[in-house]
Enzyme design. Structure first.
Site, PDB file in Angstrom:
ATOM      1  N   LYS A 165      25.795  -1.967 -19.000  1.00 43.92           N
ATOM      2  CA  LYS A 165      25.477  -2.932 -20.060  1.00 43.92           C
ATOM      3  C   LYS A 165      26.759  -3.518 -20.655  1.00 43.92           C
ATOM      4  O   LYS A 165      26.835  -4.702 -20.969  1.00 43.92           O
ATOM      5  CB  LYS A 165      24.601  -2.284 -21.140  1.00 43.92           C
ATOM      6  CG  LYS A 165      23.183  -1.985 -20.666  1.00 43.92           C
ATOM      7  CD  LYS A 165      22.430  -3.257 -20.318  1.00 43.92           C
ATOM      8  CE  LYS A 165      21.060  -3.024 -19.734  1.00 43.92           C
ATOM      9  NZ  LYS A 165      20.383  -4.238 -19.284  1.00 43.92           N
ATOM     10  N   TYR A 198      24.382   3.813 -17.506  1.00 51.09           N
ATOM     11  CA  TYR A 198      23.596   2.715 -18.086  1.00 51.09           C
ATOM     12  C   TYR A 198      24.452   1.931 -19.095  1.00 51.09           C
ATOM     13  O   TYR A 198      24.527   0.700 -19.045  1.00 51.09           O
ATOM     14  CB  TYR A 198      22.366   3.313 -18.763  1.00 51.09           C
ATOM     15  CG  TYR A 198      21.515   2.344 -19.534  1.00 51.09           C
ATOM     16  CD1 TYR A 198      20.873   1.289 -18.912  1.00 51.09           C
ATOM     17  CD2 TYR A 198      21.323   2.508 -20.910  1.00 51.09           C
ATOM     18  CE1 TYR A 198      20.070   0.415 -19.631  1.00 51.09           C
ATOM     19  CE2 TYR A 198      20.519   1.649 -21.635  1.00 51.09           C
ATOM     20  CZ  TYR A 198      19.892   0.594 -20.996  1.00 51.09           C
ATOM     21  OH  TYR A 198      19.101  -0.260 -21.709  1.00 51.09           O
ATOM     22  N   ASP A 241       7.809  -8.499 -10.367  1.00 50.17           N
ATOM     23  CA  ASP A 241       8.347  -7.136 -10.360  1.00 50.17           C
ATOM     24  C   ASP A 241       8.475  -6.699  -8.905  1.00 50.17           C
ATOM     25  O   ASP A 241       8.044  -7.413  -8.002  1.00 50.17           O
ATOM     26  CB  ASP A 241       7.444  -6.182 -11.170  1.00 50.17           C
ATOM     27  CG  ASP A 241       8.261  -5.089 -11.848  1.00 50.17           C
ATOM     28  OD1 ASP A 241       8.983  -4.363 -11.124  1.00 50.17           O
ATOM     29  OD2 ASP A 241       8.214  -4.973 -13.085  1.00 50.17           O
ATOM     30  N   ILE A 242       9.036  -5.510  -8.731  1.00 48.28           N
ATOM     31  CA  ILE A 242       9.259  -5.005  -7.374  1.00 48.28           C
ATOM     32  C   ILE A 242       7.968  -4.463  -6.752  1.00 48.28           C
ATOM     33  O   ILE A 242       7.839  -4.348  -5.548  1.00 48.28           O
ATOM     34  CB  ILE A 242      10.374  -3.906  -7.404  1.00 48.28           C
ATOM     35  CG1 ILE A 242      10.758  -3.392  -6.027  1.00 48.28           C
ATOM     36  CG2 ILE A 242       9.998  -2.746  -8.280  1.00 48.28           C
ATOM     37  CD1 ILE A 242      11.730  -4.283  -5.336  1.00 48.28           C
TER      38      ILE A 242
HETATM   39  N1  SER Z   1      16.030   2.797 -24.814  1.00 46.43           N
HETATM   40  C1  SER Z   1      17.234   2.845 -24.015  1.00 46.43           C
HETATM   41  C2  SER Z   1      17.460   4.195 -23.475  1.00 46.43           C
HETATM   42  O1  SER Z   1      17.105   5.144 -24.145  1.00 46.43           O
HETATM   43  C3  SER Z   1      18.418   2.429 -24.839  1.00 46.43           C
HETATM   44  O2  SER Z   1      18.635   1.078 -24.659  1.00 46.43           O
HETATM   45  O3  SER Z   1      18.015   4.338 -22.452  1.00 46.43           O
END
Ligand code: SER
Length: 323
Positions: free
Chosen positions: A147, A143, A35-36
């Protein structure tokens, strides 16, 4: 020769439990956690641990070469809620780390890659109920964008360069060992902690917000299974839909009340409500069930029972330690 495994992001919610499981299955000497920073002492002190900066190709490569790693689980990521606060940081970490690992596989330093995707790849134009594997995908969070783009690159590296990359679209994951951080589904973990410490939880989502969820044990099983199955069984090289159950905040509160009748819940939706509104309510994961025989085990009743039991034990132990 035994497989040598590297977990990047091993101190996080999923990375930590995956590390414990892989050490149990494949031997502690074959599983390197990284990990970082040293942010999870249970992980740091329980086996081989290295500081690795997932954004730095050389940092990852040095560790891969040092331990002759052949399999990498890339669990480092900035999740949906934090990603909205720091869009460029989320883009940089989530994309750069993936390219580094895919490029190490392309250059044949490693043989196999696991990279998690998410229900966040879907957006408000996606059909919400029983969302199919192949459907409209217009994610609205940074996010989700990382993905979705990442899925495209995984499939591309597989098709063009023969990289054995495997991926799952995780729903919200519920666990008691390590807290999640910066996600929209995090309420479903916090609620159990607050039930025990305060008897009360103020939820940041509306009571009827239905989201796909899964207990950690099921998520780990799916991860181990897709990595262990024969190459030919992995027919989808972007990422597999993966499902267990779906529930609303009110349904979790009701299931807690079965054990703690005085538990109270209030609702003050914040910016995360909009993120949750853009995600599916339930997921059709029939390809995973068909291709590599995925099957979940835990329903909401099981999860609540296990969460309350384990967290009660944990909080009692920490009170005794501080005495
Ligand atoms: N658990 C994640 C989030 O809420 C969804 O992949 O961002």
């Amino acid at each position: 020769m035994k497989s040598k495994i590297l977990i990047i992001g091993a101190c996080g919610q999923i990375g930590s439990e995956l590390t414990f499981k892989l050490r149990e299955l494949y031997g502690a000497e074959n599983v390197i956690a990284s990990d970082i920073s040293y942010s999870n002492l249970d992980i740091v002190n329980s086996g081989i641990f290295e500081i690795v900066d997932a954004k730095n190709y050389a940092s990852v490569k040095v560790c891969v070469e040092k331990y002759k790693i052949d399999t990498v689980y890339l669990m480092a990521a900035i999740l949906s809620a934090t990603g909205e606060k720091y869009p460029m940081k989320a883009w940089d970490l989530n994309m750069e780390s993936l390219f580094h690992v895919l490029n190490l596989a392309r250059a044949k330093f490693i043989k196999k890659v696991f990279w998690p995707s998410s229900i966040a790849v879907f957006g408000s134009t996606t059909p919400k109920e029983y969302t199919p594997q192949y459907t409209i995908m217009e994610p609205s969070t940074v996010y989700g964008i990382t993905k979705q783009v990442g899925e495209r690159w995984c499939e591309y590296y597989h098709n063009k360069y023969g990289v054995d990359v495997r991926s799952l679209r995780y729903p919200g994951i519920i666990s008691w060992k390590t807290l999640p951080g910066g996600g929209t589904t995090d309420y479903a973990v916090e609620i159990y902690h607050k039930a025990i410490t305060d008897g009360f939880y103020d939820c940041f989502l509306k009571e009827d917000t239905m989201l796909p969820m899964m207990f950690m044990d099921d998520a780990i099983k799916a991860t181990v299974d897709i990595m262990a199955t024969k190459k030919d069984n992995v027919k989808i090289r972007s990422s597999y839909n993966l499902a267990a159950i779906s529930f609303t905040p009110k349904e979790v509160a009701d299931s807690i009340k079965q054990h703690m009748p005085d538990f109270k819940m209030t609702y003050h939706p914040d910016y995360r409500q909009e993120i949750a509104n853009s995600w599916p309510k339930s997921i059709n994961d029939s390809y995973a069930r068909q291709d590599w025989k995925w099957k979940h085990q835990f329903n909401l009743k099981d999860i609540t029972q296990e969460m309350l039991f384990q967290l009660n034990k944990k909080y009692k132990a920490s009170i005794n330690e501080s005495k």
